[in-house]
Motif scaffolding. Sequence first.
Motif, PDB file in Angstrom:
ATOM      1  N   VAL A  99      21.143 100.566 -46.047  1.00  0.00           N
ATOM      2  CA  VAL A  99      20.525 100.460 -47.906  1.00  0.00           C
ATOM      3  C   VAL A  99      19.395  99.459 -47.801  1.00  0.00           C
ATOM      4  O   VAL A  99      18.051 100.175 -48.610  1.00  0.00           O
ATOM      5  N   PHE A 100      19.204  98.908 -47.606  1.00  0.00           N
ATOM      6  CA  PHE A 100      18.179  98.068 -46.807  1.00  0.00           C
ATOM      7  C   PHE A 100      17.414  98.297 -46.530  1.00  0.00           C
ATOM      8  O   PHE A 100      15.787  97.557 -46.295  1.00  0.00           O
ATOM      9  N   ALA A 101      16.796  99.098 -45.746  1.00  0.00           N
ATOM     10  CA  ALA A 101      15.714  99.671 -44.001  1.00  0.00           C
ATOM     11  C   ALA A 101      14.532  99.153 -45.157  1.00  0.00           C
ATOM     12  O   ALA A 101      13.500  99.517 -44.797  1.00  0.00           O
ATOM     13  N   ILE A 141      13.734 100.407 -37.456  1.00  0.00           N
ATOM     14  CA  ILE A 141      14.465  99.780 -38.183  1.00  0.00           C
ATOM     15  C   ILE A 141      15.311  99.760 -37.741  1.00  0.00           C
ATOM     16  O   ILE A 141      16.930  98.637 -38.210  1.00  0.00           O
ATOM     17  N   GLU A 142      16.684 100.379 -38.097  1.00  0.00           N
ATOM     18  CA  GLU A 142      18.086 101.014 -38.371  1.00  0.00           C
ATOM     19  C   GLU A 142      18.229  99.382 -37.071  1.00  0.00           C
ATOM     20  O   GLU A 142      19.573  99.116 -37.013  1.00  0.00           O
ATOM     21  N   ALA A 143      17.771  99.497 -35.083  1.00  0.00           N
ATOM     22  CA  ALA A 143      18.451  99.291 -34.307  1.00  0.00           C
ATOM     23  C   ALA A 143      18.054  97.686 -34.738  1.00  0.00           C
ATOM     24  O   ALA A 143      19.132  96.589 -33.779  1.00  0.00           O
ATOM     25  N   ILE A 193      17.913  89.707 -42.916  1.00  0.00           N
ATOM     26  CA  ILE A 193      19.663  90.252 -42.871  1.00  0.00           C
ATOM     27  C   ILE A 193      20.606  89.888 -43.037  1.00  0.00           C
ATOM     28  O   ILE A 193      21.343  89.712 -43.804  1.00  0.00           O
ATOM     29  N   LEU A 194      20.205  88.367 -42.896  1.00  0.00           N
ATOM     30  CA  LEU A 194      21.172  87.593 -43.741  1.00  0.00           C
ATOM     31  C   LEU A 194      21.905  87.434 -45.250  1.00  0.00           C
ATOM     32  O   LEU A 194      22.909  87.389 -45.940  1.00  0.00           O
ATOM     33  N   ASN A 195      20.639  87.654 -45.934  1.00  0.00           N
ATOM     34  CA  ASN A 195      20.194  88.176 -47.135  1.00  0.00           C
ATOM     35  C   ASN A 195      20.540  89.216 -47.738  1.00  0.00           C
ATOM     36  O   ASN A 195      21.038  89.134 -48.577  1.00  0.00           O
ATOM     37  N   GLN A 219      20.698  92.099 -34.897  1.00  0.00           N
ATOM     38  CA  GLN A 219      21.066  91.126 -36.192  1.00  0.00           C
ATOM     39  C   GLN A 219      22.112  90.878 -36.163  1.00  0.00           C
ATOM     40  O   GLN A 219      23.118  89.839 -36.080  1.00  0.00           O
ATOM     41  N   MET A 220      22.730  92.485 -36.897  1.00  0.00           N
ATOM     42  CA  MET A 220      23.613  91.662 -37.062  1.00  0.00           C
ATOM     43  C   MET A 220      24.764  91.856 -35.434  1.00  0.00           C
ATOM     44  O   MET A 220      26.048  90.453 -35.876  1.00  0.00           O
TER      45      MET A 220
END
Length: 254
Positions: A210-212, A225-227, A191-193, A232-233
Amino acid sequence: MNLCFDQSLGLGYKSNSQKIRVMSESWVNDNIFCPVCGNARISKLENNRPVADFQCPSCGEIFELKSKDGRIGRKISDGAYDTMISRITSMTNPDLLVMHYSSLQVVDLTVVPKFFFTPMVIEKRKPLSPTARRVGWVGCNILYGDIPEQGRIPIIENQNFRSKDRIVQDYARIKRLQTGSIEKRGWLFDILNCVNVIPTKDFYLKDIYVFADKLKIQHPDNQNIEAKIRQQMQFLRDKGMIEFLERGHYRKLL
């Protein structure tokens, strides 16, 4: 500060790789402080220690040195694959010192904290051929370019030493991301990347969504994935890496 290798140290060796190893390790032993605690020196360990070259006599942190003549690319050749994976999964891998040298002078030196390593950034190489001296031996590459930029802390940049205090502060700040779970570590840095790729300082949750599809490939066992992204955010927010502005709206503090 003298950035030149002591070439006299390589006179007793035939292979160029051995000469560079001896000269670069001696230079680090004589010139580099501990980026973790700021101790004036890190000490050379005995030869042939797997995945370890130096240790800080004050805080005990262990470091491995990798040196290259020329710019550091996306991959760095390393030692035995099984040894490296075992160290990472057991949380006993060392910090990595990455040295770029030219004309036997240090140009850049970077430290990668040990908690930025996951099995995903270790690439398994093909076994050595039957004609090789160590037939069947399997080495690895560190996928250096896949490590988030926050995990690559400069010590020397273009032959200029950064402030010791600043380096120790940078290390302490990024250490807040340390986690004892390899799975959590992998998700966090993926996620950081993604956050790093976004060109603007302020961004929205939809910019991460967008990166899902890419994240689904990296984590095929996760069905939501979105959850996971939102989780992580929140972690990055709690650790002071990003700021929450309003619903779905963030600002980078990296």
